[in-house]
Design a protein around this motif. Structure first.
Motif, PDB file in Angstrom:
ATOM      1  N   ALA A  71      61.038  51.647  63.630  1.00 29.21           N
ATOM      2  CA  ALA A  71      60.342  52.730  64.330  1.00 29.21           C
ATOM      3  C   ALA A  71      60.511  54.063  63.615  1.00 29.21           C
ATOM      4  CB  ALA A  71      60.849  52.832  65.766  1.00 29.21           C
ATOM      5  N   LEU A  72      61.658  54.277  62.998  1.00 31.19           N
ATOM      6  CA  LEU A  72      61.885  55.519  62.260  1.00 31.19           C
ATOM      7  C   LEU A  72      61.142  55.512  60.925  1.00 31.19           C
ATOM      8  CD1 LEU A  72      65.673  55.910  63.039  1.00 31.19           C
ATOM      9  CD2 LEU A  72      63.828  57.384  63.885  1.00 31.19           C
ATOM     10  N   ALA A  73      61.037  54.369  60.297  1.00 35.57           N
ATOM     11  CA  ALA A  73      60.376  54.273  59.001  1.00 35.57           C
ATOM     12  C   ALA A  73      58.861  54.350  59.120  1.00 35.57           C
ATOM     13  CB  ALA A  73      60.781  52.973  58.308  1.00 35.57           C
ATOM     14  N   GLN A  74      58.277  53.920  60.231  1.00 38.78           N
ATOM     15  CA  GLN A  74      56.821  53.858  60.344  1.00 38.78           C
ATOM     16  C   GLN A  74      56.152  55.228  60.361  1.00 38.78           C
ATOM     17  OE1 GLN A  74      54.832  51.240  59.923  1.00 38.78           O
ATOM     18  NE2 GLN A  74      56.773  50.360  59.334  1.00 38.78           N
ATOM     19  N   PRO A  75      56.458  56.244  61.036  1.00 40.91           N
ATOM     20  CA  PRO A  75      57.193  56.290  62.300  1.00 40.91           C
ATOM     21  C   PRO A  75      56.293  55.903  63.472  1.00 40.91           C
ATOM     22  CG  PRO A  75      56.573  58.510  61.672  1.00 40.91           C
ATOM     23  CD  PRO A  75      56.066  57.570  60.580  1.00 40.91           C
ATOM     24  N   GLU A  76      56.886  55.222  64.428  1.00 47.13           N
ATOM     25  CA  GLU A  76      56.162  54.824  65.631  1.00 47.13           C
ATOM     26  C   GLU A  76      56.051  56.042  66.563  1.00 47.13           C
ATOM     27  OE1 GLU A  76      54.632  52.133  66.283  1.00 47.13           O
ATOM     28  OE2 GLU A  76      55.446  50.715  64.838  1.00 47.13           O
ATOM     29  N   PRO A  77      54.851  56.471  66.919  1.00 50.37           N
ATOM     30  CA  PRO A  77      54.707  57.699  67.718  1.00 50.37           C
ATOM     31  C   PRO A  77      54.870  57.513  69.220  1.00 50.37           C
ATOM     32  CG  PRO A  77      52.547  56.888  67.092  1.00 50.37           C
ATOM     33  CD  PRO A  77      53.567  55.962  66.447  1.00 50.37           C
ATOM     34  N   TYR A  78      54.860  56.277  69.705  1.00 49.20           N
ATOM     35  CA  TYR A  78      54.906  56.046  71.147  1.00 49.20           C
ATOM     36  C   TYR A  78      55.927  54.976  71.503  1.00 49.20           C
ATOM     37  CZ  TYR A  78      50.362  58.241  70.592  1.00 49.20           C
ATOM     38  OH  TYR A  78      49.355  59.092  70.240  1.00 49.20           O
ATOM     39  N   GLU A  88      63.277  61.191  71.135  1.00 45.86           N
ATOM     40  CA  GLU A  88      64.601  60.995  70.530  1.00 45.86           C
ATOM     41  C   GLU A  88      64.475  60.601  69.056  1.00 45.86           C
ATOM     42  OE1 GLU A  88      66.987  59.575  74.560  1.00 45.86           O
ATOM     43  OE2 GLU A  88      65.849  58.103  73.401  1.00 45.86           O
ATOM     44  N   ARG A  89      63.458  59.819  68.733  1.00 46.65           N
ATOM     45  CA  ARG A  89      63.242  59.450  67.324  1.00 46.65           C
ATOM     46  C   ARG A  89      62.851  60.661  66.497  1.00 46.65           C
ATOM     47  NH1 ARG A  89      60.735  55.258  69.920  1.00 46.65           N
ATOM     48  NH2 ARG A  89      58.636  55.900  69.279  1.00 46.65           N
ATOM     49  N   ARG A  90      62.055  61.565  67.070  1.00 50.54           N
ATOM     50  CA  ARG A  90      61.705  62.789  66.343  1.00 50.54           C
ATOM     51  C   ARG A  90      62.955  63.605  66.031  1.00 50.54           C
ATOM     52  NH1 ARG A  90      57.209  62.481  69.816  1.00 50.54           N
ATOM     53  NH2 ARG A  90      58.170  63.884  71.330  1.00 50.54           N
ATOM     54  N   VAL A  91      63.901  63.652  66.964  1.00 52.17           N
ATOM     55  CA  VAL A  91      65.160  64.375  66.736  1.00 52.17           C
ATOM     56  C   VAL A  91      65.955  63.711  65.613  1.00 52.17           C
ATOM     57  CG1 VAL A  91      67.406  64.974  67.765  1.00 52.17           C
ATOM     58  CG2 VAL A  91      65.290  65.328  69.070  1.00 52.17           C
ATOM     59  N   VAL A  92      66.055  62.393  65.641  1.00 52.10           N
ATOM     60  CA  VAL A  92      66.785  61.665  64.590  1.00 52.10           C
ATOM     61  C   VAL A  92      66.142  61.926  63.234  1.00 52.10           C
ATOM     62  CG1 VAL A  92      67.351  59.352  63.696  1.00 52.10           C
ATOM     63  CG2 VAL A  92      67.682  59.879  66.124  1.00 52.10           C
ATOM     64  N   LEU A  93      64.820  61.858  63.163  1.00 53.72           N
ATOM     65  CA  LEU A  93      64.130  62.101  61.898  1.00 53.72           C
ATOM     66  C   LEU A  93      64.349  63.525  61.407  1.00 53.72           C
ATOM     67  CD1 LEU A  93      60.818  60.149  62.519  1.00 53.72           C
ATOM     68  CD2 LEU A  93      62.621  59.578  60.884  1.00 53.72           C
ATOM     69  N   ALA A  94      64.323  64.494  62.319  1.00 50.59           N
ATOM     70  CA  ALA A  94      64.566  65.887  61.927  1.00 50.59           C
ATOM     71  C   ALA A  94      65.986  66.054  61.397  1.00 50.59           C
ATOM     72  CB  ALA A  94      64.328  66.819  63.118  1.00 50.59           C
ATOM     73  N   ARG A  95      66.961  65.414  62.047  1.00 48.84           N
ATOM     74  CA  ARG A  95      68.349  65.482  61.569  1.00 48.84           C
ATOM     75  C   ARG A  95      68.490  64.853  60.192  1.00 48.84           C
ATOM     76  NH1 ARG A  95      71.269  63.734  67.168  1.00 48.84           N
ATOM     77  NH2 ARG A  95      71.173  65.763  68.168  1.00 48.84           N
ATOM     78  N   ARG A  96      67.828  63.725  59.989  1.00 53.14           N
ATOM     79  CA  ARG A  96      67.892  63.064  58.681  1.00 53.14           C
ATOM     80  C   ARG A  96      67.274  63.941  57.599  1.00 53.14           C
ATOM     81  NH1 ARG A  96      66.532  56.602  59.501  1.00 53.14           N
ATOM     82  NH2 ARG A  96      68.413  56.122  60.693  1.00 53.14           N
TER      83      ARG A  96
END
Length: 122
Positions: A71-78, A88-96
């Motif tokens: 989901a993080l690699a795609q990224p899956e939007p929903y 929460e995935r958007r936060v993880v991606l921003a941190r990365r």
């Protein structure tokens, strides 16, 4: 998932054309997709309750990390993937991204410093 190969190649394969891709072992395959994806105009309280229930399913999933990384690699939007909501995935991606930028900056600072240390004072 396939058993670990003996030739030293990667043990975990995420190839969608693979005979047994990771998602075949996902706990969510037994549940309704509506649990993991919001219906349109869902009230906030209902959304939070649904997401919490989806996360509980994810918590016991044997492929949680593979799902999350997908989901993080795609990224899956929903939806809820790997125990994380889209927000929460958007936060993880921003941190990365922030951490990667910090590492690049640290590396850039170290490279000139190393060159300076190798010089002979004269």
């Amino acid at each position: 998932m396939r058993p670990a190969p003996t030739d030293g190649s990667a043990a975990l394969r995420l190839d969608p054309l693979e005979e047994n891709p990771w998602h075949t072992a996902a706990a969510c395959r037994r549940d309704e997709a509506g649990l993991f994806f919001a219906p349109s105009k869902e009230p906030t309280a209902a959304r939070l309750a649904r997401e919490e229930h989806a996360k509980q399913v994810c918590a016991g999933c044997p492929v949680l990390l593979s799902c999350r990384e997908h989901a993080l690699a795609q990224p899956e939007p929903y939806g809820v993937w790997g125990g994380l909501t889209a927000a929460e995935r958007r936060v993880v991606l921003a941190r990365r991204r922030r951490r990667a930028a910090e590492l690049r900056a640290e590396t850039a600072q170290l490279v000139p410093a190393r060159r300076g240390r190798n010089r002979i004072a004269g």
